[in-house]
Design an enzyme around this catalytic site. Structure first.
Site, PDB file in Angstrom:
ATOM      1  N   PRO A  69      28.780 -19.841  -6.161  1.00  0.00           N
ATOM      2  CA  PRO A  69      30.113 -19.630  -6.707  1.00  0.00           C
ATOM      3  C   PRO A  69      31.146 -20.514  -6.024  1.00  0.00           C
ATOM      4  O   PRO A  69      31.208 -20.585  -4.804  1.00  0.00           O
ATOM      5  CB  PRO A  69      30.386 -18.168  -6.395  1.00  0.00           C
ATOM      6  CG  PRO A  69      29.338 -17.732  -5.429  1.00  0.00           C
ATOM      7  CD  PRO A  69      28.494 -18.890  -5.099  1.00  0.00           C
ATOM      8  N   GLU A  70      31.943 -21.163  -6.813  1.00  0.00           N
ATOM      9  CA  GLU A  70      33.135 -21.843  -6.322  1.00  0.00           C
ATOM     10  C   GLU A  70      34.323 -20.930  -6.634  1.00  0.00           C
ATOM     11  O   GLU A  70      34.137 -19.796  -7.050  1.00  0.00           O
ATOM     12  CB  GLU A  70      33.266 -23.219  -6.986  1.00  0.00           C
ATOM     13  CG  GLU A  70      32.032 -24.092  -6.743  1.00  0.00           C
ATOM     14  CD  GLU A  70      32.153 -25.494  -7.298  1.00  0.00           C
ATOM     15  OE1 GLU A  70      33.251 -26.050  -7.271  1.00  0.00           O
ATOM     16  OE2 GLU A  70      31.133 -26.032  -7.763  1.00  0.00           O
TER      17      GLU A  70
END
Length: 271
Positions: free
Chosen positions: A2-3
């Site tokens: 996840p960014e």
DNA sequence: AAAAGGACCTGGTGGC
DNA sequence: TGCCACCAGGTCCTTT
């Protein structure tokens, strides 16, 4: 995995359902994450309620009465909101169970993430205190990026992925932002002028905002806390598109390794 | 002070 | 089918 947009998507999907919920139990099945889950975690959390859930960079900050629960999802982590009796799968390392019989379940095959507790002011935490600006806050500007880049020789892509400069920009969105700003990823960060940096700051904000609106990017396995995928993948202009035609000029997209990360660019559009 | 590279992990994929 | 090398959304830490 996840960014910033994916972490924000998860935050939004748990914030309302968990607000005010009281913690009834904490089940740690595998404490060996990037940093060990503190063995005092259960004692710290029991009986407290979740007052608010914030995000700082890619960290989720669960504000309780006595301090903050701090969760990072690393490369492969996710959080699900499930009925507490849902059967456990491999790599479901930790549950936080609430009085309403829901549980927040932390799953992370690679164990690059972390689950920590702090009763100190959260911004003073060693993992947070040196973080750079939030890209979606108003103080994140081209002037800021330009000022900190002076004398630096690192490629611009490495520069914007440096969390001491700006948080939340990982490999997908660094590639996308540079394409949108028409900047070549290897260009030395100290050799980019103010005008280009103003364009880049806007591009980063636009890419991240659109990705959040789309619920994040699901490449393989990203999902929000309810199990929904993100819908940004078809909107990717450059990431993962080696050899395919550039959407602007039609020339094939190139790929190279930069600071051990795959980097995609159009050599025509990103002079 | 800044830059580069290694380290931490598991799972999926593609080649043989 | 099996084995193996290699790659992946992150980021801290050590070395240069």
């Amino acid at each position: 995995m996840p960014e910033l947009p994916e972490v924000e998507t998860i935050r939004r999907s748990i914030a309302l359902p968990l607000q005010g919920q009281i913690i009834k139990a904490v089940i740690v099945r595998e404490p060996r994450l990037r940093w060990s889950v503190p063995n005092t975690l259960t004692a710290c959390l029991l009986g407290q309620s979740i007052q608010d859930i914030q995000r700082r960079g890619k960290y989720l900050l669960f504000q309780c009465e006595q301090g903050h629960l701090l969760i990072h999802l690393g490369m492969s982590g996710n959080l699900r909101l499930l009925p507490a009796k849902t059967p456990v799968k491999k790599h479901d390392h930790l549950d936080i169970v609430f009085h309403n019989e829901l549980c927040l379940r932390y799953h992370d095959p690679r164990r690059f993430g972390c689950v920590l507790w702090t009763s100190d002011p959260v911004s003073q935490h060693p993992l947070l205190m040196n973080l750079g600006l939030e890209p979606l806050e108003p103080d994140f500007t081209g002037d800021y990026l330009y000022r900190l880049a002076q004398q630096r020789k690192v490629p611009i892509k490495t520069y914007i992925m440096n969390s001491r400069i700006v948080v939340g920009v990982g490999n997908i969105y660094a590639n996308e932002s540079l394409f949108l700003a028409s900047i070549h990823p290897t260009k030395p960060s100290g050799q980019i002028n103010l005008e280009r940096y103003q364009c880049l700051a806007k591009s980063i904000q636009q890419v991240l905002s659109t990705a959040i609106e789309s619920g994040g990017t699901t490449l393989r396995d990203f999902m929000d806390s309810a199990g929904n995928p993100g819908y940004f993948k078809p909107l990717l202009q450059i990431y993962g598109r080696t050899g395919q035609p550039c959407n602007q000029c039609g020339n094939p997209i190139q790929q190279q390794q930069l600071a051990q990360r795959v980097t995609y660019y159009c050599s025509t559009c990103q002079g």
